[in-house]
Write a protein that holds these residues in place. Structure first.
Motif, mmCIF file in Angstrom:
data_model
loop_
_atom_site.group_PDB
_atom_site.id
_atom_site.type_symbol
_atom_site.label_atom_id
_atom_site.label_comp_id
_atom_site.label_asym_id
_atom_site.label_seq_id
_atom_site.Cartn_x
_atom_site.Cartn_y
_atom_site.Cartn_z
ATOM 1 N N LEU A 139 0.841 -1.199 0.000
ATOM 2 C CA LEU A 139 0.000 0.000 0.000
ATOM 3 C C LEU A 139 0.877 1.250 0.000
ATOM 4 O O LEU A 139 0.584 2.228 -0.696
ATOM 5 N N LEU A 142 2.177 1.874 -3.470
ATOM 6 C CA LEU A 142 1.123 2.328 -4.386
ATOM 7 C C LEU A 142 0.736 3.774 -4.099
ATOM 8 O O LEU A 142 0.558 4.581 -5.026
ATOM 9 N N ALA A 143 0.594 4.098 -2.823
ATOM 10 C CA ALA A 143 0.234 5.478 -2.487
ATOM 11 C C ALA A 143 1.332 6.438 -2.929
ATOM 12 O O ALA A 143 1.062 7.531 -3.448
ATOM 13 N N GLN A 146 1.227 6.895 -6.622
ATOM 14 C CA GLN A 146 0.122 7.767 -7.000
ATOM 15 C C GLN A 146 0.491 9.232 -6.785
ATOM 16 O O GLN A 146 0.221 10.085 -7.622
ATOM 17 N N GLN A 422 -5.507 -5.573 2.579
ATOM 18 C CA GLN A 422 -4.890 -4.689 1.596
ATOM 19 C C GLN A 422 -5.927 -4.158 0.596
ATOM 20 O O GLN A 422 -5.833 -3.015 0.161
ATOM 21 N N ARG A 423 -6.873 -4.986 0.253
ATOM 22 C CA ARG A 423 -7.940 -4.496 -0.646
ATOM 23 C C ARG A 423 -8.702 -3.356 0.028
ATOM 24 O O ARG A 423 -8.978 -2.317 -0.592
ATOM 25 N N ARG A 426 -6.528 -0.254 0.183
ATOM 26 C CA ARG A 426 -6.425 0.411 -1.122
ATOM 27 C C ARG A 426 -7.680 1.253 -1.387
ATOM 28 O O ARG A 426 -7.599 2.372 -1.895
ATOM 29 N N LYS A 427 -8.811 0.676 -1.048
ATOM 30 C CA LYS A 427 -10.056 1.398 -1.285
ATOM 31 C C LYS A 427 -10.136 2.634 -0.398
ATOM 32 O O LYS A 427 -10.499 3.722 -0.849
ATOM 33 N N ILE A 431 -6.504 4.368 -3.746
ATOM 34 C CA ILE A 431 -5.577 3.975 -4.808
ATOM 35 C C ILE A 431 -6.362 3.817 -6.105
ATOM 36 O O ILE A 431 -7.382 3.111 -6.141
ATOM 37 N N ALA A 436 -3.708 0.135 -9.586
ATOM 38 C CA ALA A 436 -3.733 -1.140 -8.862
ATOM 39 C C ALA A 436 -4.026 -2.327 -9.764
ATOM 40 O O ALA A 436 -3.775 -3.473 -9.381
#
Lengths: 452, 818
Positions: A139, A142-143, A146, A422-423, A426-427, A431, A436
């Motif tokens: 995470l 990914l953040a 982004q 993690q899902r 992410r939400k 993300i 993703a």
């Protein structure tokens, strides 16, 4: 930001055309510093023991517990009623119920998380990426990717340990102790340790600008001549790093003159208390928070060690938990003081858990069931989801209402897996789906809204 | 022994149309809610390529590639869940498991394709009522434990039938007919290749006599000479420490307390501590200084020993298997004292610490120590310590990772529920959930059983393979081969067995490749992104063939490590000048320039170009000159510390670039004025100009010097009209004009003045020579030049202007990358 430099930035960030579709890019076009979500992951390296912390278990036929017999309930949290001592000094670092009394309302506790492994690397990978077979970006990565797609973030993703895989969506920066940080924060300053008024630069601003312009011209020329994808990637990364480097000075100005120490942050420890290990954790947190505050970073991975207690578990593990508690206390308090708490997600986890029984060395070995703690905007704290039974096995939760705990083998319900966590994160963090997409986390029964 | 490396055809890569056959093996994207209950849905197999048998009309591929592209996706999806090592239908790796069947290695195993193809070949030659087992078992015949996986009319069956026909020679193979995409890659000429090799492996620039290198023979000759130079062996040690991680400083458990003072009597003094040791000395301060120096040097030597052993094997051109089987350790004069072999060495001193030689340790009571190359060195054992619960497994894991290309941690990527194992006695040995790793891990771990479950250096040769203390674990051995029960020198047996394993040359190749090229060998591609799988597979396949070729050259060269280095350096992975668009993108990402120099390589390049070591400042008396990039900024610049940071950065970050900028400034400061203190003929950076050479009248000389400087720092040839020369001239002129107009003139930074010789040491007076305070309080700095030779002013502003030039040149991509 010119179109050209923005293009360079995207190339350097490794996202390429993908980033063009991200909604976050709109903010960058309008200018301004990064103001999006921040992520701090705190990894208790080695495999922590939730039964000494947030999933306290009374001794049973299958669970041995030598430090207590009855858990203490702090709100919804079953806290281990123990002091956390630094056995090396005899100093009491923290107390578990007191810790949760102070901070429990900010954390969502996930108990009975099934890591599906007792292998350190695989467990770490699973907990922080949601998958065991591939090193997906966490995470935090990914953040950071982004954010870096739209803003020139020189330290987008900082790390002092823990899970660091990025899948090349963003560049990771290993961050040293603060004692050497100014060496790179002020690269042209002769002696960055001098007081600001006395600092001198090797070159004047005009000369530095002249050199910088020549560097940009050279990089353009080199990029055009790149003979392979490897070289093109290298030039793009170098180019991007040049642009992001320019912003580092802001962090140098932001940092306090003296790095935080445990004795200063926690006077109750006594002025004589010294722990290089704990100071290091606090200073890493301090540096990350100031990087967040300066708008230079989106994510940081903080790694604590010493939890793999195959020997003298109770003594060694409680010391490390004490350090973890103080690190989290400092992290949240300092985040409040710096005004970044309202954007900051804090995720605490470990490789896996530890066995319910002691081995012959008074240690506890690897156990695939663990806990995680999550805090941040939109995450409703003071709650506990998931549970373990009196054999320390993971109980399932309802797919429709994860607050409902079901049986160990209830096929209509699901165990909480790292992929679920993690899902959901992410939400919650927002993300982008396009970012993703290559790193999907398919699960049988999603729990994507369990954080709210 | 290594026939397997030499037999398969190489360089066959075809780009084929994709056939998604009736849902078979279709590469599904990660559907959000698919998959079995309570588990992540792992990747599906990729789409199958078109039929590629020789008579299909499609392009011809070798059996190996046919297997990789078409058969392996079926096997990995349908068969490995039961037939992977340690799984229920495998024979297991201990040879004692009674289950029938055959083993399919996961793609994380080295040479898994060849290994699995060989296994399937047996399933073709073994028949049941005239039909190959390969075509009987999957459809549920012969009481296949897994039942029918598909029917005779399924596409999978057709693929297996095709494979069977190929293996049984009913269909002719098409070996090596398609060529490799690497064949089309233009290469650097030999001169440019050698400059790159000289910097990478020798830490130096080409010598004048090497500058006119015209052909391969000249290159080979020069490379041979390069591989005898001291820096080459430093590079060998670096690349092997990247793998072994033994040079980890104080955190490696090699303290004197790891040595039994009865067996190693010299250790007793160290264990006493300096105060007790020196209590009766007539000169206590001198005794303490000597004590500290001796034990510090012994500590450094212990850390260095395994890497020195490897360098020793390479230096002798001995078969590299000696790294594991050497019946000796290594010592310098300091370490010889601890090992009790000081009579074979001169008295230790500052000048002979690098004098290493092979030694046979003989313990005071237990007698000769049984060496097994690096495996039995205190540093390896102290870095990867055993504990009562770990039971030598960390040692096993690293041993197999480094020398057998087998990463145990990659074998445990599927789901495991230890909470369900509470009723399984000795689960590591008896539960399939655990044996997948432990059947590989434990025999090697148990082979370390001559050492106790501690960090002590305490070999007990009375323990045999049969009487090992870990009876609950699989017995000592390697894979399916068990060690003879009477064996006492278990590590020696293991080292020899590992050296004979086909994975050994592959593993050594991987380490060397990463050390030289700067990137790890590609792993078999995951199926995650279907759109790019074909490209990534082609890249992996081409590189895998190349790596197998390197390993073959290594074997053909009698396992001389230098033969391996030569093969890699002469390959497109090192020499690619450009990459045509026909090459798969994932392969292009592995080729050519773009290697960010490691801090060690950059440090050496700075020294090569400037002739001065980049030094941070003062250092202790009697200590070697410190290298700035190898100190506290090493990990900031992408290096490793062998403990917390164990993987090198391969791309520049803002921090790395910032450190590079500081390095460029500080080096420019240190060397610019100093270079001008020397006669023009002796200068390395400014031979064509003087301090009085200013823009305008001096333009020609300035441009000439810039060209020479760029040739030296960046390589290539830069004439006066070169655009880079013009660019750099702009920096020089602009800076000069700026300073000339400044009022008042900017100060000349003291540390940048030409007052010191950057290549000579001088202890500065802060104590009394011969007295304790001399060492305790004094520091060494660059030696002060005689006053007449010093440059303390920059009247023409040329020093500052050249400093700006150097800062630019040394922070350029061309300088920081190779």
């Amino acid at each position: 930001m010119s179109h050209l430099s923005r293009r360079r930035l995207l190339q350097a960030g490794g996202l390429g055309v993908l980033s063009l579709a991200l909604p976050w890019t709109r903010g960058a076009r309008a200018g301004g510093a990064y103001a999006g979500p921040l992520v701090m992951t705190v990894h208790a390296g080695g495999g922590w023991d939730p039964t000494l912390f947030c999933d306290a278990k009374a001794p049973t036929a299958d669970i041995q517990q030598r430090l207590y017999t009855t858990p203490t309930q702090v709100g919804a949290i079953s806290a281990a009623p123990i002091d956390l001592l630094d056995y090396q000094t005899g100093v009491k670092l923290d107390n578990v119920p007191a810790f949760f009394a102070a901070l429990g309302s900010r954390f969502l506790i996930l108990n009975g998380v099934d890591t599906q492994t007792n292998n350190h690397d695989t467990g770490t990978k699973h907990v922080w990426s949601g998958k065991t077979s591939e090193e997906l970006p966490s995470l935090a990565a990914l953040a950071a990717a982004q954010g870096a797609a739209s803003y020139p973030l020189p330290l987008a993703y900082m790390s002092t340990g823990g899970y660091e895989a990025t899948a090349n969506v963003v560049q990771l920066t290993h961050v040293p102790g603060q004692s050497t940080a100014k060496q790179f924060l002020l690269p042209h300053t002769v002696n960055p340790d001098e007081v600001v008024a006395n600092q001198r630069s090797y070159f004047s601003a005009d000369t530095l600008a002249r050199i910088s312009a020549a560097q940009a011209a050279r990089l353009d020329a080199v990029a055009k001549k790149a003979g392979s994808k490897r070289e093109a990637d290298a030039v793009a990364a170098f180019n991007g790093s040049h642009q992001r480097m320019a912003a580092l000075g802001a962090l140098a100005q932001q940092l306090p003159a003296k790095p935080v120490t445990a004795a200063v942050a926690f006077p109750a420890l006594g002025s004589g208390y010294r722990s290089g290990e704990l100071d290091g954790y606090l200073q890493s947190a301090e540096l990350a928070l100031h990087a967040f505050k300066s708008g230079l970073a989106v994510s940081a991975s903080l790694g604590l060690g010493g939890f793999d207690t195959h020997m003298t578990h109770d003594r060694n593990h409680t010391r490390q938990l004490g350090m973890l508690c103080l690190t989290l206390r400092y992290l949240l308090t300092a985040a409040d003081a710096l005004g970044v708490a309202d954007r900051l997600y804090v995720v605490v986890g470990s490789d896996f858990g530890r066995t319910p029984t002691y081995n012959v060395d008074n240690g506890k070995d690897h156990w695939n069931v663990t806990s995680m703690m999550l805090a941040g905007p939109g995450i409703r704290g003071g709650r506990v989801l998931g549970a373990t039974d009196d054999k320390l096995r993971p109980l399932r939760v309802s797919k429709d209402d994860p607050s409902q705990v079901k049986g160990y083998d209830d096929a209509t319900a699901t165990r909480i897996l790292p992929a679920h966590v993690q899902r959901a994160l992410r939400k919650k963090v927002g993300i982008d789906a396009a970012l993703a997409a290559p790193f999907g986390l398919p699960v049988d029964m999603p729990l994507d809204d369990m954080l709210a | 022994m290594f026939d397997g490396l030499l037999r398969h055809p190489s360089r066959v890569v075809l780009v084929l149309p994709v056939l998604v056959a009736a849902g078979l093996g279709a590469c599904s994207s990660d559907a959000d809610t698919a998959g079995p209950a309570n588990s992540n849905k792992e990747d599906a197999a990729p789409a199958l390529d078109d039929a590629t048998s020789p008579d299909s009309g499609a392009a011809c591929v070798s059996t190996r590639d046919f297997f990789a592209r078409q058969v392996w996706p079926i096997l990995s999806a349908k068969c490995t869940s039961c037939h992977a090592p340690g799984e229920t239908a495998s024979t297991g790796d201990n040879g004692a498991h009674p289950a029938a069947g055959f083993t399919l290695a996961w793609d994380s195993y080295p040479d898994f394709l060849d290994r699995n193809l060989a296994g399937l070949s047996r399933m073709v030659t073994e028949e049941i009522r005239g039909v190959p087992k390969l075509l009987v078992k999957p459809i549920g015949g012969d009481t296949h434990g897994g039942g029918a996986l598909f029917g005779k009319d399924a596409p999978e069956y057709a693929v297996l039938k095709d494979l069977a026909a190929r293996i049984s020679n009913q269909v002719p193979d098409c070996p090596a007919s398609g060529g490799s995409p690497l064949d089309a890659v233009p290469l650097l000429d030999w001169k440019s290749t050698f400059r790159k090799a000289a910097i990478n492996l020798g830490g130096r620039l080409p010598k004048p006599e090497e500058a006119s290198m015209a052909d391969e023979a000249a290159f080979d000759k020069a490379l041979t000479a390069l591989m005898t130079e001291p820096t080459f062996f430093d590079r060998v040690k670096e690349m092997w420490n990247d793998a072994l991680l033994t040079d980890g400083g104080d955190r490696v458990q090699t303290s004197v307390f790891q040595f039994d003072a009865v067996e190693f009597p010299f250790a007793k003094g160290g264990q006493m501590g300096r105060d007790a040791f020196c209590a009766g000395s007539a000169d206590v301060p001198a005794c303490i200084r000597d004590f500290d120096k001796r034990w510090s040097a012994i500590g450094r030597a212990l850390l260095a020993e395994p890497l020195e052993l490897i360098a020793n094997v390479v230096r002798k051109n001995a078969p590299f298997t000696e790294v594991l089987s050497a019946p000796y350790g290594m010592a310098n004069p300091y370490l010889a004292q601890l090992y009790g072999v000081e009579s074979q060495f001169p008295a230790p001193s500052d000048t002979n610490v690098e004098q290493w030689q092979e030694v046979q340790i003989v313990r005071a009571k237990a007698g000769p120590f049984a060496h097994a190359g690096v495996l039995s060195t205190p540093s390896f054992l102290g870095r990867w310590v055993s504990t009562p619960t770990n039971r030598e497994r960390a040692r096993s894991r690293m041993t197999q990772k480094v020398f057998l290309a087998t990463d145990i941690l990659k074998l445990a990527q599927r789901s495991l529920d230890t909470s369900s194992l509470t009723g399984v006695a000795n689960a590591p040995r008896n539960s399939p959930a655990c044996t997948v790793c432990h059947s590989v891990l434990d025999p090697v771990a148990n082979s370390f059983s001559n050492f106790s479950d501690s960090s002590s250096f305490d070999q007990d040769l009375k323990i045999t393979a049969a009487t090992n203390p870990h009876q609950e674990m699989l017995p000592p051995g390697l894979g399916v081969t068990m060690m003879p029960g009477a064996e006492t020198k278990m590590l020696s047996w293991l080292g020899t067995a590992m050296g004979a394993d086909t994975r050994f040359p592959l593993s050594v190749t991987r380490v060397a490749y990463q050390g030289i090229v700067g990137r790890p060998v590609l792993a078999y591609p995951s199926y995650g992104d279907a759109a790019t799988f074909g490209d990534r597979f082609d890249a992996w396949n081409a590189q895998d063939h190349a790596v197998q070729g390197f390993a073959s050259a290594f074997v053909a060269g009698k396992l001389d490590f230098k033969a391996l280095v030569r093969a890699i350096v002469k390959s497109p992975f090192f020499r690619a000048a450009s990459v045509p668009p026909t090459v798969p993108a994932a392969l292009s990402a592995e080729l050519g320039a773009g290697h960010l120099l490691t801090p060690e390589q950059l440090d050496r390049k700075i020294r090569a170009v400037t002739s001065a070591v980049y030094t941070p400042g003062g250092w202790g008396v009697g200590q070697p000159r410190p290298h700035r990039l190898l100190g506290d900024v090493r990990t900031l610049y992408g290096g490793i510390d062998s403990f917390s940071v164990t993987a090198r950065a391969t791309a520049a970050s803002a921090v790395i670039t910032s450190i590079a900028a500081r390095t460029a400034d500080e080096v420019a400061c240190q060397v610019t004025a100093w270079d001008f203190t020397r006669p023009a003929a002796e200068r390395t950076l400014f031979p064509a100009v003087e301090l009085t050479t200013v823009p305008g009248a001096g333009d020609a000389d300035i441009r000439k010097n810039i060209g020479l400087l760029l040739d030296r720092a960046w390589g290539g040839a830069h004439g006066p009209a070169d655009p880079d020369v013009e660019l750099v001239y702009g920096i020089f002129q602009g800076t000069h004009d700026e300073l000339a107009k400044a009022s008042p003139a900017p100060p000349f930074e003291y540390n940048c003045q030409g007052r010191w010789d950057r290549t000579k040491d001088q202890v500065y007076s802060c104590g009394t020579q011969g007295q304790p305070d001399y060492v305790a309080q004094c520091y060494t700095f660059d030696a002060t030049l005689p006053a007449p030779a010093q440059i303390g002013e920059d009247k023409q502003f040329t020093i500052a202007s050249w400093m700006a030039v150097l800062s630019f040149v040394f922070s350029d991509y061309q300088f920081l990358y190779e």
